[in-house]
Design an enzyme around this catalytic site. Structure first.
Site, PDB file in Angstrom:
ATOM      1  CG  ASP A  87      -4.081   7.509   0.338  1.00 49.91           C
ATOM      2  OD1 ASP A  87      -3.059   6.810   0.270  1.00 49.91           O
ATOM      3  OD2 ASP A  87      -4.105   8.732   0.121  1.00 49.91           O
TER       4      ASP A  87
HETATM    5  N1  URA Z   1      -2.679   9.907  -4.346  1.00 52.11           N
HETATM    6  C1  URA Z   1      -3.142  10.024  -3.073  1.00 52.11           C
HETATM    7  O1  URA Z   1      -2.861  11.000  -2.392  1.00 52.11           O
HETATM    8  N2  URA Z   1      -3.936   9.042  -2.599  1.00 52.11           N
HETATM    9  C2  URA Z   1      -4.295   7.955  -3.310  1.00 52.11           C
HETATM   10  O2  URA Z   1      -5.032   7.094  -2.811  1.00 52.11           O
HETATM   11  C3  URA Z   1      -3.810   7.844  -4.642  1.00 52.11           C
HETATM   12  C4  URA Z   1      -3.005   8.826  -5.137  1.00 52.11           C
END
Ligand code: URA
Length: 244
Positions: free
Chosen positions: A114
């Site tokens: 993310d």
């Molecule tokens: N799970 C999430 O919620 N975000 C990420 O960036 C990676 C795994």
């Protein structure tokens, strides 16, 4: 190798070092072209030329494999999204962080984090390895250090292990979670699949929020702790072999 390749670029790509580092090798007289020391990085080299660094013959490696410590606020994509462009704001992607060193390579992240997440992104132009790492059937584990806003509970541990069912009905594979800090707020999560916002959604099932999320390993390869946010280095041969 094509005829228009500059020597400094050839050296940086074959040794997987930055253009600045390759220029430094050239100016120190470490590079020879056809057994003659060459300090001019802008000169072009052709397929028939034999280029050596400290007496070792260089060849342009077929693929590039980089370990990047993604900073927060950077997008895990090869290029900025159309929506960002349409909205008129500049979006920095993980590939922007290495473009100067590898201007001709079509690098992409093998797996996403993310925008707010940090940590290990593997950048490569090897679609076959990326596919092998991401294929759902392969279950390559990814390890994360996560800071949650309420302490880890037994229910989370057993719920994650059993394979939680997300709000939209998606049944996930089992995942491991354990406390890293005595207060139970810093935890390690190991996933065997990659579903959008997976960790945040898994903790959300237990009314827990995620304050920080940092990927520390892909399969057996751990993020090099000496890499500061935004720093990167090529994978070592050993790391690459262990991923394969
Ligand atoms: N799970 C999430 O919620 N975000 C990420 O960036 C990676 C795994």
């Amino acid at each position: 190798m094509d005829n228009s390749l500059r020597l400094d670029r050839f050296v940086s790509e074959s040794l997987q070092i930055t253009r600045k580092e390759s220029k430094a090798l050239l100016s120190r007289g470490k590079i020879t072209v056809n057994d003659v020391i060459e300090k001019n990085g802008s000169r072009h080299v052709a397929a028939a030329d034999i280029i050596q660094a400290d007496g070792i013959v260089l060849s342009r490696s077929e693929h590039v494999y980089l370990m990047l410590n993604k900073p927060a606020g950077i997008v895990s994509a090869s290029r900025a999204s159309d929506s960002a462009a349409a909205a008129g704001y500049a979006e920095t992607t993980v590939t922007d962080l290495v473009r100067e060193a590898f201007p001709r390579r079509e690098l992409f992240p093998a797996g996403r984090l993310d925008k707010t997440s940090t940590g290990f992104i593997l950048l490569t132009d090897d679609g076959i390895l990326a596919h092998a790492l991401l294929a759902p059937g392969r279950h390559v584990p990814k390890t994360y250090e996560v800071v949650i806003d309420t302490p880890l509970t037994e229910a989370m541990i057993t719920g994650f292990a059993a394979g939680p069912v997300l709000a939209d009905g998606t049944r996930l594979d089992g995942a491991e979670v354990r406390a890293l800090s005595a207060d139970g707020l810093t935890v390690e999560v190991i996933l065997h699949q990659g579903v959008y916002h997976q960790i945040k959604r898994m903790f959300g099932l237990f009314d827990a929020g995620v304050n920080a999320l940092h990927r520390t390993a892909i399969g057996p390869v751990r993020l090099d702790p000496s890499l500061k946010p935004g720093d990167w280095r090529p994978l070592t041969g050993e790391e690459l072999a262990s991923l394969r």
